[in-house]
Design an enzyme around this catalytic site. Structure first.
Site, PDB file in Angstrom:
ATOM      1  N   ASP A 496       0.854  -1.181   0.000  1.00  0.00           N
ATOM      2  CA  ASP A 496       0.000   0.000   0.000  1.00  0.00           C
ATOM      3  C   ASP A 496       0.899   1.243   0.000  1.00  0.00           C
ATOM      4  O   ASP A 496       1.834   1.343   0.792  1.00  0.00           O
ATOM      5  CB  ASP A 496      -0.874  -0.027   1.252  1.00  0.00           C
ATOM      6  CG  ASP A 496      -1.949   1.029   1.189  1.00  0.00           C
ATOM      7  OD1 ASP A 496      -3.101   0.674   0.898  1.00  0.00           O
ATOM      8  OD2 ASP A 496      -1.625   2.220   1.413  1.00  0.00           O
ATOM      9  N   LEU A 497       0.608   2.146  -0.942  1.00  0.00           N
ATOM     10  CA  LEU A 497       1.447   3.347  -1.011  1.00  0.00           C
ATOM     11  C   LEU A 497       1.077   4.283   0.138  1.00  0.00           C
ATOM     12  O   LEU A 497      -0.101   4.489   0.423  1.00  0.00           O
ATOM     13  CB  LEU A 497       1.229   4.081  -2.329  1.00  0.00           C
ATOM     14  CG  LEU A 497       1.479   3.306  -3.619  1.00  0.00           C
ATOM     15  CD1 LEU A 497       1.551   4.269  -4.802  1.00  0.00           C
ATOM     16  CD2 LEU A 497       2.773   2.504  -3.538  1.00  0.00           C
ATOM     17  N   ASP A 539      -4.262   2.653  -4.691  1.00  0.00           N
ATOM     18  CA  ASP A 539      -2.812   2.665  -4.456  1.00  0.00           C
ATOM     19  C   ASP A 539      -2.379   1.361  -3.803  1.00  0.00           C
ATOM     20  O   ASP A 539      -1.464   1.332  -3.018  1.00  0.00           O
ATOM     21  CB  ASP A 539      -2.426   3.874  -3.592  1.00  0.00           C
ATOM     22  CG  ASP A 539      -3.145   3.859  -2.270  1.00  0.00           C
ATOM     23  OD1 ASP A 539      -4.049   3.019  -2.091  1.00  0.00           O
ATOM     24  OD2 ASP A 539      -2.804   4.682  -1.398  1.00  0.00           O
TER      25      ASP A 539
END
Ligand code: C2E
Ligand code: CA
Ligand code: CA
Length: 886
Positions: A496-497, A539
């Site tokens: 996960d960004l 994301d």
């Protein structure tokens, strides 16, 4: 030859021989039938005579045997007549002498006065002794008849009590008595049936005839058959067997019936057929030859007319098909063109002489050389076939096909005969078809590409080109049974960004997209070709790989990804930074539980984020337990919010010099229903995750304002209340509207903002909210000053009313000179910018004194009071206890 021809053919060869042939056939047949008749009559007579002869022998033997037996017994009867008082011994002696003769006798019994007194042989017949014939139902009738008629009565064949079958003869016996000759009794003799039959030749296997005998008990009229099959319908030969009391009817036919007896007639018939054939065959052959001649003649006729019709049809076909015919005399070069050929080449149909030159000139100049060459080359092989274009005088272009063959016949010069016709329409059509096919193929190809594209799109993310969520699900499903790459295991990295949303919000979606593309490239670069990388959400990414290489390998992979993701990325001249958090879960025994793998990786990711981002975490059982616990607390918090379990506690703030109460900080407490009062560190992090901190802030603010109003009312004189405001709340676009609903007196409310808030200079909402807060007359304080990165520049920009030195900086000042100097400079900065300085964490009066001397304006800490519940706080203020303490 068709069907009618065949018919005709057959009739024709019959024709000339039909009448004589038929006559011969009829005569032959009639003669044959007559001869055959005579033959069978003779045959039958012969057969009957032979059956009769054989049967007579049997008949005679039968008669002789029966009568012989009777004669023997008659002898005995005469002796009894003279010796009526004969004993069993004498009887046996007599009979045994009879039995020495060849006979079929089986036993003899004597019954004086109709009661059996003596038998021979005695053995086996003992039971008969004493039998009274008058009382015996079965025998009475015959015995009485013999007595009454005074004649021998022969009965049978009957089934014997002793077993087997026999004929029974009853002989009446009269004897001399003193009163004269009188009825003495009866002698019974049993003749053995089987022996009788055998001795008479009836059961002889070599017998050539089938015999039946009727006339049980010698009553032939009643026709009761007792031997052999029923022959009454087979026209048998018959005769009578005469018995002492009646007769039997004997009948016979040849074994297997009469037909087998006529074997000779077939030979006769075959001979007759042969004779017939010998007569008929020559007639037939002659007829056949005659017929064939006629047939040939007819065929010739048919062929002639067929040829005629063929040439007519050919003419018609040529006419209709527009095929032109031409001929070329190879010796003179002279050519003959028919009208249609002239027409094909655009020449008048005038029957004028034509030459090869005419043809050559008509061919399109571009093709002349090759057409000519073609012609010369192929005509040598005897067959010519070519297609070329013809240019007519009016400029019309025509496609022509030409076929020709060398024609050679003795007596005339060699010539080439050919046909040619206009195929322009075909060529055009072909061309159209070819184009249409090409078009279709091209379209099919496009469709196929589109299908592949659609399929690809359905399973891939259009931005990064990576497989999408659907594809991931498909992969998980596909590998559930045997693991990733058949390794029996599978690891899932959920990536996960971090800070992606900010980039999207502050720099625009194009920048966001660029970051996602960059991220996907980083992932692809760090994974092996076999690994599966997918983008499964805004994301969020997933890497599927095998888990068999171990956690160290997975950790290194995650580490590399984390490291490379945190490197700055330049987008349109700006440096963007983001990071990733990674949750790793692995399943090591197939079949794999894909769902659990996803959930576990998610839990691990959650933990990675919780632990400060830019890192990876492995899923573990402990982690899961913790998650379960967090979940429970989260539920309790949500319930607590509904039940108003969150309350504001208060900690007073004092003027450093006068020690007057100048304010109070409201601090959130959770009155847990079972675990008592809880401080913020026990619930804030989870509340943060639940996104309810802003709600808590609002509740505390409302309670604080209510308390302030109440203190005013009871005259406690608290000048100001400070509340803590989370970044989340500061980000709320509706914050100001909400605040406007409350009645806030300017200068009486202060917002404590953690200093990290000011770092985000890009955030428009925060900036705008802070301005609005000031507008509303609410003081802004920087909380925990000295622990973050607030710069002098940001201080200048924000211009807070106060800054609050963090308690970590305050605590050491009693012992640490340097720390004191640091504090002094912070105070100086505040002073120089017109910002009041508050010190928190003032734990002792010694601290209070030092801070006062350093120039701090306001003091807050345990030295004066811990945070107190509202009631306690009121009591504390009333008591004014701190003044004594100082
Ligand atoms: P903070 O804003 O720095 O609050 C002061 C903390 O220092 C309080 O802890 C207080 O009990 C403690 N304290 C006061 N005097 C002394 C002292 O002499 N020595 C020591 N060692 N500590 C002292 P508390 O109440 O546990 O609150 C912890 C943190 O929770 C607060 O730190 C604040 O950041 C946050 N917090 C509390 N209430 C709220 C709230 O309503 N909203 C928000 N957003 N945050 C809150
Ligand atoms: Ca505070
Ligand atoms: Ca603080």
């Amino acid at each position: 030859m068709n069907a009618t021809d065949m018919q005709e053919h057959r009739l024709s060869w019959l024709g000339p021989t039909l009448v004589p042939g038929l006559v011969a056939l009829v005569l032959l047949f009639a003669g044959g039938v007559y001869l055959d008749r005579q033959n069978s009559v003779l045959n039958e007579e012969r057969a009957r005579a032979s059956v009769m002869a054989e049967m007579s022998l049997v008949r005679a033997k039968l008669e002789g045997n029966i009568n012989g037996n009777i004669q023997l017994v008659r002898g005995l009867v005469s002796v009894i007549s003279t010796e009526p008082n004969m004993t069993q011994g004498r009887f046996a002696a007599l009979v045994s002498i009879l039995f020495e003769e060849k006979s079929q006798l089986r036993s003899v019994a004597a019954a004086p006065d109709l009661v059996v007194a003596m038998t021979y042989p005695l053995a086996g017949n003992e039971r008969a002794i004493g039998l009274d014939y008058r009382k015996n139902e079965a025998q009475r009738e015959a015995v009485l008849r013999a007595r009454d008629t005074n004649k021998l009565v022969l009965a049978g064949p009957v089934d014997l009590v002793q077993g087997g079958r026999g004929f029974v003869g009853r002989f009446p016996v009269h004897a001399d008595t003193p009163a004269g000759r009188a009825f003495w009794g009866v002698v019974s003799a049993v003749v053995d049936v089987d022996r009788l039959y055998a001795d008479s030749g009836l059961t002889d296997n070599n017998l050539g005839i089938e015999i039946s005998i009727a006339g049980r008990d010698g009553v032939a009229d009643e026709g009761t058959r007792f031997f052999g099959p029923d022959l009454s319908n087979d026209n048998p030969v018959t005769a009578q067997v005469v018995l002492p009391s009646g007769y039997w009817e004997i009948a016979a036919i040849p074994k297997g019936g009469w037909s087998t007896a006529h074997g000779g007639s077939w030979l006769m018939r075959a001979l007759m057929v042969l004779a017939g054939a010998l007569i008929l065959l020559p007639i037939g052959i002659t007829g056949r030859l005659l017929g064939e001649r006629q047939q040939h003649y007819r065929e010739l006729k048919t062929r002639e007319s067929a040829l005629e019709s063929l040439s007519r049809r050919l003419g018609l076909a040529l006419d209709v098909s527009k095929v032109g015919v031409w001929e070329m005399d190879l010796a003179t070069g002279q050519e003959t063109w028919d009208d249609r050929t002239n027409e094909v080449y655009g020449l008048p149909a005038d029957g004028g002489p034509r030459s090869h030159e005419h043809w050559r000139r008509a061919v399109h100049p571009d093709g002349q050389a090759s057409a000519e060459d073609n012609f010369r080359r192929m005509i040598r092989t005897g067959r010519y076939e070519s297609t070329y274009r013809v240019l007519l005088g009016d400029g019309t272009l025509r496609h022509v096909r030409s076929v020709a063959a060398l024609y050679r016949e003795p007596g005339i010069p060699d010539r080439v005969v050919g046909v040619n016709w206009d195929i322009t329409a075909d060529v055009v059509l072909n061309e159209d078809l070819r184009r249409a096919t090409q078009l279709t193929e091209a379209r099919n190809h496009e469709l196929e590409l589109a299908r592949v594209r659609i399929e690809h799109n359905a399973l891939h993310d259009s931005l990064t080109g990576l497989p999408n969520r659907r594809y991931l699900d498909e992969m998980l499903r596909r590998h559930a049974a045997t693991g990733f790459g058949d390794s029996g295991s599978m690891a899932l990295l959920h990536i996960d960004l971090d800070r992606f949303k900010q980039i999207n919000d502050t720099m625009g979606h194009a920048a966001g997209d660029a970051m996602l593309v960059h991220a996907s490239a980083v992932l692809r670069d760090n994974c092996s070709n076999d690994d599966f990388v997918a983008r499964i959400g805004g994301d969020e990414f997933v890497v599927l790989t095998k888990a068999s290489a171990g956690d160290i390998y997975l950790g290194e992979l995650a580490e590399r990804i984390v490291e490379q993701m945190r490197l700055p990325v330049t987008y349109e001249g700006h440096e963007c930074r983001f990071g990733v958090s990674i949750g790793i879960a692995a399943e090591r025994t197939a079949p794999l539980d894909a769902k659990r793998l996803l959930i576990n990786a998610d839990i691990a990711l959650y933990r990675a984020k919780g632990r400060g981002r830019n890192r990876y975490e492995f899923f573990s059982e402990a982690l899961q337990a913790e998650v379960v616990k967090t979940k429970r607390v989260a539920d309790e918090i949500l319930n607590g919010l509904e039940r108003n379990e969150f309350v504001a506690w208060f900690q007073p703030q004092f003027d450093a010099h006068t020690l007057d109460v100048v304010g109070v900080e409201a601090l959130a407490r959770w009155q847990h229903p079972t675990e008592g009062i809880k401080a913020p560190d026990a619930f804030m992090p989870i509340a943060e995750e639940l996104n309810v901190v802003a709600t808590v802030d609002r509740l505390i603010l409302e309670q604080s304002l209510a308390a302030l109003a109440r203190w005013d009312a009871i005259g406690l004189g608290v000048p100001r209340v400070s509340v803590n405001v989370s970044l989340r709340r500061l980000n709320d676009e509706d914050l100001i509207d909400g605040l406007k609903q409350l009645s806030i007196e300017p200068g009486r409310l202060s917002f404590e903002l953690v200093e990290s808030i000011y770092l985000d200079e890009g955030d428009a909402v925060v900036g705008w909210n802070i301005d609005q807060i000031k507008e509303l007359g609410i003081d802004v304080e920087i909380d925990d000053f000295g622990t973050g990165y607030a710069s002098i520049v940001s201080l200048q920009k924000l211009r807070p009313t106060r800054l609050k030195i963090d308690r970590q900086l305050v605590s050491p000042i009693v012992v640490d000179q340097g720390q004191r100097r640091l504090l002094a400079s912070i105070v100086d900065i505040g002073k120089s910018m017109g910002i009041e300085v508050v010190a928190e964490g003032v734990e002792t009066m010694e601290h209070a004194a030092i801070l006062r001397d350093l120039g701090c304006d306001i003091l807050q800490g345990y030295a004066f009071s811990r945070p107190l519940a509202a009631a306690d706080f009121e009591a504390f203020l009333k008591a004014q206890a701190w003044r004594q303490a100082s």
